[in-house]
Write a protein that holds these residues in place. Structure first.
Motif, PDB file in Angstrom:
ATOM      1  N   ILE A   1      -2.570   5.658  -3.901  1.00 54.49           N
ATOM      2  CA  ILE A   1      -3.352   6.875  -4.093  1.00 54.49           C
ATOM      3  C   ILE A   1      -2.403   8.025  -4.403  1.00 54.49           C
ATOM      4  O   ILE A   1      -1.203   7.954  -4.122  1.00 54.49           O
ATOM      5  CB  ILE A   1      -4.205   7.224  -2.856  1.00 54.49           C
ATOM      6  CG1 ILE A   1      -3.312   7.437  -1.620  1.00 54.49           C
ATOM      7  CG2 ILE A   1      -5.265   6.155  -2.589  1.00 54.49           C
ATOM      8  CD1 ILE A   1      -4.066   7.945  -0.399  1.00 54.49           C
ATOM      9  N   ALA A   2      -2.957   9.076  -4.986  1.00 59.48           N
ATOM     10  CA  ALA A   2      -2.198  10.308  -5.209  1.00 59.48           C
ATOM     11  C   ALA A   2      -2.382  11.226  -4.012  1.00 59.48           C
ATOM     12  O   ALA A   2      -3.508  11.434  -3.541  1.00 59.48           O
ATOM     13  CB  ALA A   2      -2.682  11.005  -6.480  1.00 59.48           C
ATOM     14  N   GLY A   3      -1.269  11.753  -3.493  1.00 58.81           N
ATOM     15  CA  GLY A   3      -1.329  12.740  -2.429  1.00 58.81           C
ATOM     16  C   GLY A   3      -1.257  14.142  -2.994  1.00 58.81           C
ATOM     17  O   GLY A   3      -1.354  14.357  -4.207  1.00 58.81           O
ATOM     18  N   ASN A   4      -1.054  15.119  -2.123  1.00 57.13           N
ATOM     19  CA  ASN A   4      -1.043  16.513  -2.582  1.00 57.13           C
ATOM     20  C   ASN A   4       0.113  16.795  -3.530  1.00 57.13           C
ATOM     21  O   ASN A   4      -0.040  17.516  -4.525  1.00 57.13           O
ATOM     22  CB  ASN A   4      -1.009  17.466  -1.385  1.00 57.13           C
ATOM     23  CG  ASN A   4       0.126  17.191  -0.416  1.00 57.13           C
ATOM     24  OD1 ASN A   4       0.137  16.158   0.253  1.00 57.13           O
ATOM     25  ND2 ASN A   4       1.093  18.092  -0.322  1.00 57.13           N
ATOM     26  N   HIS A   5       1.291  16.212  -3.281  1.00 56.63           N
ATOM     27  CA  HIS A   5       2.421  16.430  -4.186  1.00 56.63           C
ATOM     28  C   HIS A   5       2.199  15.733  -5.527  1.00 56.63           C
ATOM     29  O   HIS A   5       2.571  16.261  -6.574  1.00 56.63           O
ATOM     30  CB  HIS A   5       3.722  15.955  -3.544  1.00 56.63           C
ATOM     31  CG  HIS A   5       4.293  16.914  -2.559  1.00 56.63           C
ATOM     32  ND1 HIS A   5       5.164  17.922  -2.916  1.00 56.63           N
ATOM     33  CD2 HIS A   5       4.111  17.032  -1.221  1.00 56.63           C
ATOM     34  CE1 HIS A   5       5.494  18.617  -1.843  1.00 56.63           C
ATOM     35  NE2 HIS A   5       4.875  18.098  -0.801  1.00 56.63           N
TER      36      HIS A   5
ATOM     37  N   PHE B   1      -6.043  12.344  -4.395  1.00 54.53           N
ATOM     38  CA  PHE B   1      -6.291  13.782  -4.358  1.00 54.53           C
ATOM     39  C   PHE B   1      -6.627  14.272  -5.770  1.00 54.53           C
ATOM     40  O   PHE B   1      -5.899  13.978  -6.718  1.00 54.53           O
ATOM     41  CB  PHE B   1      -5.052  14.527  -3.856  1.00 54.53           C
ATOM     42  CG  PHE B   1      -5.003  14.736  -2.372  1.00 54.53           C
ATOM     43  CD1 PHE B   1      -5.451  13.761  -1.496  1.00 54.53           C
ATOM     44  CD2 PHE B   1      -4.489  15.912  -1.838  1.00 54.53           C
ATOM     45  CE1 PHE B   1      -5.394  13.954  -0.123  1.00 54.53           C
ATOM     46  CE2 PHE B   1      -4.432  16.124  -0.479  1.00 54.53           C
ATOM     47  CZ  PHE B   1      -4.890  15.143   0.385  1.00 54.53           C
ATOM     48  N   PRO B   2      -7.712  15.046  -5.915  1.00 57.82           N
ATOM     49  CA  PRO B   2      -8.019  15.609  -7.226  1.00 57.82           C
ATOM     50  C   PRO B   2      -7.159  16.829  -7.555  1.00 57.82           C
ATOM     51  O   PRO B   2      -7.028  17.211  -8.724  1.00 57.82           O
ATOM     52  CB  PRO B   2      -9.495  15.999  -7.094  1.00 57.82           C
ATOM     53  CG  PRO B   2      -9.684  16.269  -5.636  1.00 57.82           C
ATOM     54  CD  PRO B   2      -8.755  15.317  -4.925  1.00 57.82           C
ATOM     55  N   ARG B   3      -6.597  17.433  -6.566  1.00 57.27           N
ATOM     56  CA  ARG B   3      -5.765  18.633  -6.722  1.00 57.27           C
ATOM     57  C   ARG B   3      -4.877  18.742  -5.491  1.00 57.27           C
ATOM     58  O   ARG B   3      -5.049  17.987  -4.534  1.00 57.27           O
ATOM     59  CB  ARG B   3      -6.637  19.882  -6.868  1.00 57.27           C
ATOM     60  CG  ARG B   3      -7.534  20.119  -5.680  1.00 57.27           C
ATOM     61  CD  ARG B   3      -8.580  21.203  -5.906  1.00 57.27           C
ATOM     62  NE  ARG B   3      -9.446  21.340  -4.734  1.00 57.27           N
ATOM     63  CZ  ARG B   3     -10.463  20.521  -4.465  1.00 57.27           C
ATOM     64  NH1 ARG B   3     -10.759  19.529  -5.294  1.00 57.27           N
ATOM     65  NH2 ARG B   3     -11.186  20.681  -3.374  1.00 57.27           N
TER      66      ARG B   3
ATOM     67  N   VAL C   1       0.856  -1.189   0.000  1.00 57.33           N
ATOM     68  CA  VAL C   1       0.000   0.000   0.000  1.00 57.33           C
ATOM     69  C   VAL C   1       0.889   1.236   0.000  1.00 57.33           C
ATOM     70  O   VAL C   1       1.763   1.383   0.865  1.00 57.33           O
ATOM     71  CB  VAL C   1      -0.925   0.021   1.229  1.00 57.33           C
ATOM     72  CG1 VAL C   1      -1.701   1.328   1.287  1.00 57.33           C
ATOM     73  CG2 VAL C   1      -1.879  -1.162   1.198  1.00 57.33           C
ATOM     74  N   LEU C   2       0.673   2.126  -0.963  1.00 57.90           N
ATOM     75  CA  LEU C   2       1.400   3.399  -1.043  1.00 57.90           C
ATOM     76  C   LEU C   2       0.391   4.517  -0.828  1.00 57.90           C
ATOM     77  O   LEU C   2      -0.476   4.773  -1.674  1.00 57.90           O
ATOM     78  CB  LEU C   2       2.091   3.546  -2.401  1.00 57.90           C
ATOM     79  CG  LEU C   2       3.099   2.457  -2.772  1.00 57.90           C
ATOM     80  CD1 LEU C   2       3.697   2.737  -4.158  1.00 57.90           C
ATOM     81  CD2 LEU C   2       4.201   2.351  -1.730  1.00 57.90           C
ATOM     82  N   ALA C   3       0.517   5.206   0.312  1.00 53.23           N
ATOM     83  CA  ALA C   3      -0.511   6.154   0.748  1.00 53.23           C
ATOM     84  C   ALA C   3      -0.203   7.596   0.355  1.00 53.23           C
ATOM     85  O   ALA C   3      -0.397   8.519   1.136  1.00 53.23           O
ATOM     86  CB  ALA C   3      -0.713   6.040   2.261  1.00 53.23           C
ATOM     87  N   GLY C   4       0.272   7.795  -0.881  1.00 47.41           N
ATOM     88  CA  GLY C   4       0.373   9.145  -1.422  1.00 47.41           C
ATOM     89  C   GLY C   4       1.740   9.782  -1.350  1.00 47.41           C
ATOM     90  O   GLY C   4       2.617   9.376  -0.589  1.00 47.41           O
TER      91      GLY C   4
END
Length: 420
Positions: free
Chosen positions: A93-97, A138-140, A57-60
């Motif tokens: 998931i994609a994080g803020n960066h 994250f969408p943005r 699991v990669l959490a962003g």
């Protein structure tokens, strides 16, 4: 169905992020430390394979903002392919960066990678393991809404994992408050394990159900000291039976302090510094150390240390070069003090001049000048910069440091080298 398994939880890889305070050093050093995040990632992949993890699991925040080089993406994909060859799935998931990264959405992943969409939270099921993994990207970059509120209900009779990039209440620290939620909300959602990302310090916010920040895999500055790595989650009978932190960092950031109280000559100072350096090196194992060293205490060597910080740093670097571990010196801070006089006021010209220097440092004029300078600096700082932290440090250190330097320059010392 497999009753027992171990999965790996990681976050905040920040691949190819520079190590602040080291990357601007000499070209050969910059090249070596520039690869630190990649070597940490390689260790992550190796560990997942060695532990026979069925999934990771990669959490962003896999990448670091705007990906500067497409080869970072290729390097990551090569790691995913290695996991694919070992039969290991990846949920990410994609994080803020990542959301701010212009390359992230263009990466074509291998078929073992399950990347969560940013439009809504959804679920991937592994019917062989009876595991349900829920998440949303994250969408943005700036996400102010509570993403966890829209996560699906737990899948019945499955081990449920929630993957979330968040500054969960009580765990955000200095991190921006993206995707805010409460610990109570996560605990009551019904999942067995919350795999969080965004906070770079390892934190176990709750047990049964477990709510965990594994921290980042490679410290990026002197603010991120100590062991950095991933969390192995041992599951048996649908219950978390144990967590193991595994250090995968290539460079470990450390703080060291040397008390020079009573050090009356260079040999005594060298001995005290060497003792601290050897102690730190003994904890390094096979890691390199990035060190910020602080010199404290009351010593007659204070004046020379303050007057020649470059020479002091060179002397410490020479000592560090003789250690068994690789030690890279980020900074030497001189916070020593001159010995307190045992007599009353000094009536000499030098004494009166020293009193005048101290008076100027305590006066309103200097403070007003500092504030004017800070005002000019603020207008030149980029958006999002931590100006308040910088301003506080300047107010705290610049005036006192200027007074100290003036007094130390006036002081009469034999010789010019403190540690030689």
């Amino acid at each position: 169905m497999t009753d027992e398994f171990t999965f790996l939880h990681a976050a905040d890889l920040h691949l190819d992020s520079p190590l602040l305070g080291l990357s601007s050093r000499a070209a050969d050093l910059a090249s070596r430390v520039g690869q630190a995040s990649r070597r940490a990632f390689d260790r992550l992949v190796d560990l997942a394979i060695e532990e026979r993890c069925p999934f990771v699991v990669l959490a962003g925040d896999t990448f670091d903002g705007d990906l500067r080089d497409y080869r970072s993406g290729l390097f990551f994909l090569a790691g995913m392919n290695r996991l694919r060859g070992a039969g290991i799935k990846v949920y990410m998931i994609a994080g803020n960066h990542d959301a701010a990264n212009r390359w992230f959405d263009k990466l074509t992943h291998t078929d073992n990678v399950r990347r969560f969409d940013h439009r809504a939270a959804h679920t991937f099921l592994d019917d062989d393991l009876r595991v349900a993994v829920h998440g949303r990207s994250f969408p943005r970059r700036d996400v102010a809404e509570n993403l966890a509120a829209s996560y699906p209900a737990p899948h019945p009779s499955y081990f449920n994992v929630g993957v979330l990039h968040t500054a969960c209440q009580g765990g955000g620290g200095e991190n921006a408050a993206y995707a805010p939620c409460t610990l109570e909300q996560l605990v009551n959602h019904g999942y067995d394990y919350w795999a969080l990302g965004h906070v770079h310090a390892r934190q176990i916010l709750n047990e049964h159900p477990h709510v965990v920040h594994p921290g980042n895999i490679q410290g990026r500055s002197v603010r991120e000291t100590g062991s950095k790595g991933v969390t192995l989650v041992r599951v048996s009978g649908g219950v978390v039976r144990g967590l193991e932190h595994r250090d995968v960092a290539d460079v470990r950031w450390v703080h060291g302090e040397v008390d020079l109280t009573g050090a009356v000559d260079a040999e005594a100072a060298r001995s005290a510094i060497r003792t601290v350096l050897e102690g730190l090196a003994a904890t390094a194992a096979d890691r390199s150390l990035a060190l910020r060293l602080v010199l404290r205490g009351e010593t007659p060597l204070h004046a020379v240390l303050v007057r020649d910080p470059a020479g002091t740093r060179e002397d410490v670097e020479v000592m560090a070069s003789t250690l068994s571990a690789t030690v890279w010196l980020e900074r030497v801070e001189v916070r020593t003090r001159r010995p307190m006089p045992t007599h009353g006021a000094d009536p000499t010209v030098a004494g009166r001049l020293a009193d005048e220097v101290r008076r100027l440092g305590e006066g309103r004029e200097v403070g007003a000048l500092v504030e004017r300078c800070l005002g000019e600096i603020r207008t030149r700082m980029p958006a999002g910069a931590r100006f308040d932290d910088l301003a506080a440090r300047i107010r705290r250190e610049v005036v006192a440091g200027g007074v100290d330097l003036a007094l130390s320059t006036m002081a009469t010392e034999e010789g010019t080298d403190a540690l030689r």
